[in-house]
Design a protein around this motif. Structure first.
Motif, PDB file in Angstrom:
ATOM      1  N   ALA A 202       1.314  -1.272   0.122  1.00 55.64           N
ATOM      2  CA  ALA A 202       0.209   0.575   0.081  1.00 55.64           C
ATOM      3  C   ALA A 202       0.733   1.521  -0.616  1.00 55.64           C
ATOM      4  N   LEU A 203       1.946   1.392   0.726  1.00 54.26           N
ATOM      5  CA  LEU A 203       2.475   1.874   0.895  1.00 54.26           C
ATOM      6  C   LEU A 203       3.703   2.755  -1.084  1.00 54.26           C
ATOM      7  N   GLN A 204       3.999   1.474  -0.869  1.00 56.21           N
ATOM      8  CA  GLN A 204       4.751   1.278  -2.916  1.00 56.21           C
ATOM      9  C   GLN A 204       3.870   1.854  -3.694  1.00 56.21           C
ATOM     10  N   LEU A 205       2.580   1.474  -3.486  1.00 57.58           N
ATOM     11  CA  LEU A 205       1.143   2.150  -4.349  1.00 57.58           C
ATOM     12  C   LEU A 205       1.526   3.433  -4.361  1.00 57.58           C
ATOM     13  N   ILE A 206       1.288   4.319  -2.910  1.00 57.35           N
ATOM     14  CA  ILE A 206       1.021   5.604  -2.775  1.00 57.35           C
ATOM     15  C   ILE A 206       2.000   6.212  -2.823  1.00 57.35           C
ATOM     16  N   SER A 207       3.176   5.747  -3.117  1.00 56.04           N
ATOM     17  CA  SER A 207       4.619   6.649  -3.434  1.00 56.04           C
ATOM     18  C   SER A 207       4.270   6.611  -5.050  1.00 56.04           C
ATOM     19  N   LEU A 208       3.986   5.972  -5.680  1.00 56.79           N
ATOM     20  CA  LEU A 208       4.334   5.723  -7.651  1.00 56.79           C
ATOM     21  C   LEU A 208       2.884   5.992  -8.199  1.00 56.79           C
ATOM     22  N   CYS A 209       2.336   6.637  -7.398  1.00 58.26           N
ATOM     23  CA  CYS A 209       0.936   7.304  -7.758  1.00 58.26           C
ATOM     24  C   CYS A 209       0.255   8.150  -7.590  1.00 58.26           C
ATOM     25  N   MET A 210       0.844   8.678  -5.790  1.00 60.62           N
ATOM     26  CA  MET A 210       0.118   9.704  -5.515  1.00 60.62           C
ATOM     27  C   MET A 210       0.944  11.549  -4.590  1.00 60.62           C
ATOM     28  N   LEU A 211       2.427  10.964  -5.080  1.00 55.21           N
ATOM     29  CA  LEU A 211       3.167  11.513  -4.693  1.00 55.21           C
ATOM     30  C   LEU A 211       4.052  12.170  -5.615  1.00 55.21           C
ATOM     31  N   GLN A 212       4.532  13.300  -5.422  1.00 55.70           N
ATOM     32  CA  GLN A 212       5.592  13.885  -6.632  1.00 55.70           C
ATOM     33  C   GLN A 212       7.189  13.894  -5.551  1.00 55.70           C
ATOM     34  N   PRO A 213       8.470  13.282  -6.606  1.00 60.78           N
ATOM     35  CA  PRO A 213      10.343  13.192  -6.165  1.00 60.78           C
ATOM     36  C   PRO A 213       9.444  15.127  -5.193  1.00 60.78           C
ATOM     37  N   GLY A 214      10.307  14.071  -4.345  1.00 57.58           N
ATOM     38  CA  GLY A 214      10.528  16.128  -4.117  1.00 57.58           C
ATOM     39  C   GLY A 214       9.877  15.616  -2.598  1.00 57.58           C
ATOM     40  N   SER A 215       8.902  15.078  -2.039  1.00 59.46           N
ATOM     41  CA  SER A 215       8.126  15.557  -1.730  1.00 59.46           C
ATOM     42  C   SER A 215       8.547  15.114   0.296  1.00 59.46           C
ATOM     43  N   THR A 216       7.766  15.460   1.433  1.00 59.46           N
ATOM     44  CA  THR A 216       7.630  15.012   1.858  1.00 59.46           C
ATOM     45  C   THR A 216       6.806  14.287   3.258  1.00 59.46           C
ATOM     46  N   ILE A 217       7.675  13.114   3.517  1.00 56.98           N
ATOM     47  CA  ILE A 217       6.793  12.261   4.751  1.00 56.98           C
ATOM     48  C   ILE A 217       6.980  12.132   6.052  1.00 56.98           C
ATOM     49  N   PHE A 218       5.649  12.687   6.914  1.00 61.74           N
ATOM     50  CA  PHE A 218       6.450  13.498   8.442  1.00 61.74           C
ATOM     51  C   PHE A 218       5.870  11.929   8.994  1.00 61.74           C
ATOM     52  N   THR A 219       6.472  11.442   9.667  1.00 62.10           N
ATOM     53  CA  THR A 219       6.399  10.624  10.754  1.00 62.10           C
ATOM     54  C   THR A 219       7.054  10.516  11.708  1.00 62.10           C
ATOM     55  N   GLU A 220       6.704   9.984  13.002  1.00 65.30           N
ATOM     56  CA  GLU A 220       6.753   9.813  13.883  1.00 65.30           C
ATOM     57  C   GLU A 220       8.621   9.799  13.946  1.00 65.30           C
ATOM     58  N   ILE A 221       9.549  10.034  15.619  1.00 63.88           N
ATOM     59  CA  ILE A 221      10.321   9.756  15.977  1.00 63.88           C
ATOM     60  C   ILE A 221      10.582   8.911  17.731  1.00 63.88           C
ATOM     61  N   PRO A 222      10.794   7.443  17.200  1.00 69.65           N
ATOM     62  CA  PRO A 222      11.757   7.183  15.777  1.00 69.65           C
ATOM     63  C   PRO A 222      10.748   6.142  15.447  1.00 69.65           C
ATOM     64  N   SER A 223      10.324   5.997  13.835  1.00 72.78           N
ATOM     65  CA  SER A 223       9.114   5.218  13.742  1.00 72.78           C
ATOM     66  C   SER A 223       9.457   3.806  12.572  1.00 72.78           C
ATOM     67  N   TYR A 224       9.150   2.877  12.636  1.00 71.02           N
ATOM     68  CA  TYR A 224       9.190   2.001  11.595  1.00 71.02           C
ATOM     69  C   TYR A 224       9.750   2.176  10.182  1.00 71.02           C
ATOM     70  N   LEU A 225       9.018   3.260   9.753  1.00 64.89           N
ATOM     71  CA  LEU A 225       9.230   3.578   8.130  1.00 64.89           C
ATOM     72  C   LEU A 225      10.551   3.866   7.847  1.00 64.89           C
ATOM     73  N   LYS A 226      11.636   4.258   8.859  1.00 62.38           N
ATOM     74  CA  LYS A 226      12.828   4.662   8.650  1.00 62.38           C
ATOM     75  C   LYS A 226      13.678   3.521   8.738  1.00 62.38           C
ATOM     76  N   SER A 227      12.885   2.607   8.861  1.00 62.54           N
ATOM     77  CA  SER A 227      13.270   1.140   8.881  1.00 62.54           C
ATOM     78  C   SER A 227      13.453   0.492   7.213  1.00 62.54           C
ATOM     79  N   LEU A 228      13.025   1.401   6.099  1.00 64.32           N
ATOM     80  CA  LEU A 228      12.464   1.369   4.883  1.00 64.32           C
ATOM     81  C   LEU A 228      13.332   2.430   3.840  1.00 64.32           C
ATOM     82  N   ASN A 229      13.152   1.722   3.031  1.00 66.01           N
ATOM     83  CA  ASN A 229      13.388   3.446   1.801  1.00 66.01           C
ATOM     84  C   ASN A 229      12.186   3.275   0.509  1.00 66.01           C
TER      85      ASN A 229
END
Length: 492
Positions: A202-229
């Motif tokens: 689901a995250l991959q699909l969102i990144s592919l078709c909803m967001l532009q390069p250079g967009s900023t994703i805000f998340t908690e510190i720390p976050s599981y998302l930080k362990s992904l690319n």
């Protein structure tokens, strides 16, 4: 009489075993030279492997290696019962061309590599003899085998085919999920639900078709998302927002100048990964109101909701969403079986349709068998029965780990008491290198997740999971880990 091109070639040469050049490479060079000079012709056959080994005075495995390389270059062809035949005399073009620089292709690919620590963790989680103190999966001991057997016996009665499914996924599953979500205050029709191969897709699909390069994703510190690319690979930036005991503090963003129209916020409000923290009901409302005012869409990852231990958590953010601000992700990877590879995304119909269209371009749909199986799990009531049993076991495991920490870690660390989920967020009292601790623990066959893989800077935490290792392994592993930390403390 056989014609000339089908004759067996003559060999009057042996490799130099004193040379620094590997023997099989010498054989490759010898055969290639014979073909290039026209001594051996297309259609000529090589002697059998055993005969070649005797002629060259080498092991048969060396012959196999040489023939495999020549075959991969398109020079030879081996057929069962027909021997090995020369099929190409343009080897010089093949051999003189530099081999492709695959590393260059990798370096310039879209997807970024995991960090070395995460790559090590991913590999060693499948090595026997390793005690996995941080793995975020359900233990094989807790897998409901008998229930799964009942489900799989019933699936053939209702799965009229295992063909491709419609873009949003199996309608029967989306219908039961629509009913299931009403328990959590989410009222959304099947047309607003997309079945995905786990939340990560689901995250991959969102990144592919909803967001532009250079967009900023805000998340908690720390976050599981930080362990992904997943977002970084699409050219986006991650920006961390601090938490307090109530959850993420969105007003910190007022001090930032990079809140853009293409930004969004990703959060795990219920039993957050890796901290296990539970966002309060008041903070949930504050977060939703702040994001509404600042037009910041939210991705709510609710993978751990059903793993509550002490009491049911507050309703999801999506339950309070009246303006389509929240894309809601759920999954059975944590509550049932990650191997089924199923999750779902709920949101505005236009967004779900768009994501479904892109999903069809990427994999043409999640597993039909898994979708039918999950439908049966939920409609039969077995899923709810399983959750009751699982929560009981998770409570026992959590309490066992907390007792072990109280006994062996009281002087060296502090920790939280999670009300659900899988994780305890352990904070070391001294400023030691958790990456070095990771290496030392590995030498003792202990696998841990250092906090550095979840944070935007170095920290003194370790994610401890009580969901995977057996109770006996948990206790023994944690005692050993406390000893290793104590030894490191002597040098700080």
């Amino acid at each position: 009489m056989a014609n000339k091109t089908s004759s067996i070639v003559n060999i009057e040469w042996k490799p130099d075993k004193t040379s620094n050049i590997p023997i099989f490479k010498q054989i490759v060079s010898y055969i290639s030279n014979k073909i290039s000079k026209g001594d051996w012709l297309i259609g000529n056959k090589l002697p059998p492997q055993r005969a070649l080994a005797k002629m060259f005075d080498v092991n048969r495995s060396t012959i196999v290696a040489a023939l495999e390389e020549l075959t991969s270059l398109g020079i030879l062809e081996g057929k069962s019962g027909q021997g090995t035949t020369i099929i190409n005399n343009t080897w010089s073009l093949l051999m003189s061309a530099s081999p492709p620089n695959w590393q260059r292709y990798i370096d310039f690919s879209i997807h970024k590599a995991n960090s070395p620590t995460i790559q090590t963790i991913n590999k060693l989680e499948f090595v026997d003899g390793i005690t996995r103190l941080s793995t975020g999966e359900i233990s094989p001991e807790l897998f409901p085998k008998e229930m799964m057997k009942k489900v799989l016996q019933r699936v053939p009665e209702r799965a009229y085919s295992l063909n491709y499914l419609e873009p949003l996924g199996l309608f029967e599953l989306r219908k039961i999920l629509s009913q299931h979500l009403t328990k959590y205050g989410i009222y959304i029709p099947p047309t607003c639900i997309l079945i995905v191969s786990g939340s990560l897709q689901a995250l991959q699909l969102i990144s592919l078709c909803m967001l532009q390069p250079g967009s900023t994703i805000f998340t908690e510190i720390p976050s599981y998302l930080k362990s992904l690319n997943v977002f970084q690979s699409a050219g986006m930036k991650l920006s961390g927002i601090p938490m307090d005991s109530s959850g993420i503090m969105p007003w910190i963003l007022n001090k930032k100048d990079n809140l853009e129209e293409t930004s969004l916020l990703y959060t795990i409000p219920t039993f957050q990964n890796p901290t296990g923290r539970l966002m309060t009901e008041t903070r949930r409302q504050e977060l939703l109101d702040w994001c509404k005012t600042n037009r910041l869409p939210i991705i709510e990852d609710d993978a751990y909701r059903e793993l509550w231990i002490d009491e049911e958590p507050p309703l999801p953010l999506k339950a309070y969403d009246k303006n389509g601000m929240v894309l809601y992700m759920g999954s059975i990877s944590k509550s049932l079986a990650p191997g089924l590879r199923l999750g779902w995304l709920a949101g505005p119909e236009s967004i779900v349709e768009r994501l479904g269209d892109v999903k069809m371009q990427t994999d043409y749909g999640a597993s039909s068998l898994s979708q039918w199986a999950l439908t049966e799990w939920m409609e039969s009531g077995l899923y709810e029965q399983h959750l009751l049993i699982l929560r009981k076991h998770l409570k026992e495991r959590r309490d066992l780990v907390l007792h072990t920490l109280e006994t062996y870690f009281k002087e060296i660390a502090t920790w939280n008491t999670p009300a659900g989920g899988y994780y305890i967020w352990l904070r070391l009292n001294k400023n030691i290198s958790t990456d070095r601790l990771f290496e030392i623990a590995l030498s003792e066959k202990l696998l841990i997740n250092p906090g550095s893989i979840y944070d935007f800077s170095n920290n003194q935490h370790i994610r401890i999971s009580y969901s995977y290792a057996s109770p006996d392994e948990l206790v023994k592993g944690l005692i050993k880990l406390s000893e290793l930390i104590g030894e490191m403390y002597q040098y700080y």
